[in-house]
Design an enzyme around this catalytic site. Structure first.
Site, PDB file in Angstrom:
ATOM      1  N   GLU A 129      -6.138  16.630 -13.469  1.00  0.00           N
ATOM      2  CA  GLU A 129      -5.569  17.795 -12.797  1.00  0.00           C
ATOM      3  C   GLU A 129      -4.099  17.493 -12.566  1.00  0.00           C
ATOM      4  O   GLU A 129      -3.691  16.336 -12.512  1.00  0.00           O
ATOM      5  CB  GLU A 129      -6.276  18.022 -11.456  1.00  0.00           C
ATOM      6  CG  GLU A 129      -5.710  17.229 -10.276  1.00  0.00           C
ATOM      7  CD  GLU A 129      -5.875  15.714 -10.381  1.00  0.00           C
ATOM      8  OE1 GLU A 129      -6.811  15.269 -11.064  1.00  0.00           O
ATOM      9  OE2 GLU A 129      -5.057  14.986  -9.790  1.00  0.00           O
ATOM     10  N   SER A 132      10.252   6.037  -5.942  1.00  0.00           N
ATOM     11  CA  SER A 132       9.075   6.306  -6.772  1.00  0.00           C
ATOM     12  C   SER A 132       9.378   6.983  -8.108  1.00  0.00           C
ATOM     13  O   SER A 132       8.639   6.827  -9.064  1.00  0.00           O
ATOM     14  CB  SER A 132       8.069   7.148  -5.982  1.00  0.00           C
ATOM     15  OG  SER A 132       8.673   8.328  -5.480  1.00  0.00           O
ATOM     16  N   LYS A 134       3.689   6.917 -11.683  1.00  0.00           N
ATOM     17  CA  LYS A 134       2.362   7.421 -12.031  1.00  0.00           C
ATOM     18  C   LYS A 134       1.787   6.776 -13.298  1.00  0.00           C
ATOM     19  O   LYS A 134       0.587   6.656 -13.456  1.00  0.00           O
ATOM     20  CB  LYS A 134       2.411   8.939 -12.196  1.00  0.00           C
ATOM     21  CG  LYS A 134       2.525   9.645 -10.846  1.00  0.00           C
ATOM     22  CD  LYS A 134       2.134  11.102 -10.958  1.00  0.00           C
ATOM     23  CE  LYS A 134       2.017  11.735  -9.584  1.00  0.00           C
ATOM     24  NZ  LYS A 134       3.345  12.004  -8.993  1.00  0.00           N
TER      25      LYS A 134
END
Ligand code: PLP
Length: 388
Positions: free
Chosen positions: A108, A374, A86
């Site tokens: 968010e 990930s 991310k």
């Protein structure tokens, strides 16, 4: 894979309330030129290298390769700063926000992973940071709330609806409408109105860019036969697929969260069950009732618990360019424990979904299979603990 006028085939677009046009328009008019400028690329690439820790290794997993009788490489996004992919996106967007003259960031978050990555990037760039998070999630994900606060971010509880991710998203959008001039909204996946899906995909495409170079060096051929990645909104998956789409050689396999099973009513398998509709400004597949209300998704991994899917994945699935499969909570847990014991790598439960697919397809002895890992599993210890 770039959209045409904001659309991937029939999917995508910017279906937004009129009040949001100025914000989205500004981004759409500016993002390409800024991202492609030499100045931006220099700063972005330097931070990816020195701050995030890229390139992440492409690790040949001898043990899994022997067990599955094929050649398995793990792309180690778990080794990035903050423990997942991310951060690639939040660093990109913070540099963009600075160039747009913004002073404040909103975001968010559901499980808190995107919130932490955003708070990290804000601390680095000296930006004020407000993260919207459902009241229920604040309670469920207390360690990430503490992390964000330690990083200097303000965590604002979303108290409407089910008090989870979609409500936090609604409140972030409302906040953005009220502060169009000084605030940039960092979305955490390839979802939302154009240009977000394309912008986030470009930032995450560094994953497949590196895989190409690394495979070339390791095996002399830059194109794998299969790339497998989990998909919530779809940002790590599109990052891992990006430079292999349309090469005529690589099978792109996106793994959704099946939850308790696709037909159990407790699932997040959007492509398997979803119907076309609009969610958070974008046309895609989403889980909805017959009268169009969003169905609450379920997955054991908070990062895959999203009722929609990025429009680019809707397009890849619908056009047959990619394949979308699902695995259950239980299969993911098993795969996560298996990797921990066979390789000494504890994967995030999200990434464990991609690994679980290795049980489901028989790959050729000479095939090159890349699994995108990930994120790391430290955040999921409490869940793993219940199964060992
Ligand atoms: C958030 C997250 C995901 C899911 O998001 P995508 O946008 O689908 O990539 C997957 N893995 C990890 C480790 C995450 O934190």
């Amino acid at each position: 894979m770039q959209p045409t006028n904001g659309f991937y085939g029939e999917f995508g677009g910017a279906f937004i309330p009129e009040m949001l046009y100025p914000n989205v328009n500004e981004l759409e008019n500016e993002y390409q030129e800024i991202i492609n400028s030499e100045d931006f690329q220099d700063e972005f690439r330097n931070l990816l290298r020195d701050y995030v820790g890229r390139p992440t290794p492409l690790y040949f997993s001898k043990n899994l390769s022997e067990i599955y009788q094929t050649n398995i490489f793990l792309k180690r996004e778990d080794l990035n700063h903050t423990g997942a992919h991310k951060i690639n996106n939040t660093i990109g967007q913070i540099l963009l926000a600075k160039r747009l003259g913004k002073q404040r960031i909103i975001a968010e978050t559901g499980a808190g992973q995107h919130g932490v990555a955003t708070a990290t990037a804000c601390a680095l760039a000296g930006m004020k940071c407000s993260v919207f998070m459902g009241e229920v999630d604040i309670q469920r994900q207390a360690p990430n709330v503490k992390r964000m606060e330690l990083l200097g971010a303000e965590v604002i509880p979303a108290t409407s609806g089910s008090k989870t991710l979609k409500d936090a998203t609604n409140e972030a959008i409302r906040e953005w409408i009220n502060n169009p001039v000084d605030t940039h909204y960092i979305i955490g996946s390839v979802v939302g109105p154009h240009p977000y899906p394309d912008m986030v995909a470009q930032f995450q495409s560094v994953i497949s860019e590196e895989i190409k170079v690394q495979l070339k060096e390791l095996i002399g051929n830059e194109n794998p036969d299969h790339v497998i990645a989990c998909v919530g909104g779809g940002s790590n998956a599109i990052g891992a697929f990006y430079h292999f789409i349309d090469n005529g050689q690589t099978n792109l396999i996106a793994v959704e969260a099946g939850g308790l099973g696709v037909d159990s009513g407790k699932t997040a398998a959007t492509i398997a069950l979803g119907k076309k509709g609009i969610i958070h400004g974008s046309k895609t597949f989403l889980m909805q009732t017959n009268d169009g209300q969003i169905v609450e998704p379920h997955s054991i991994s908070a990062g895959l618990d999203y009722p929609g899917i990025g429009p680019v994945h809707a397009y890849l699935a619908d056009s047959g360019k990619g394949k979308v499969v699902s695995v259950t909570d239980e299969e993911a847990i098993k795969a996560g424990i298996f990797l921990s014991r066979k390789e000494g790598i504890i994967p995030a439960l999200e990434s464990a979904h991609a690994l679980a697919y290795l049980e489901k397809e028989k790959f050729g002895k000479d095939d090159i299979v890349v699994v995108n890992l990930s994120g790391r599993g430290d955040k999921d210890l409490a869940t793993y603990q219940k199964y060992i």
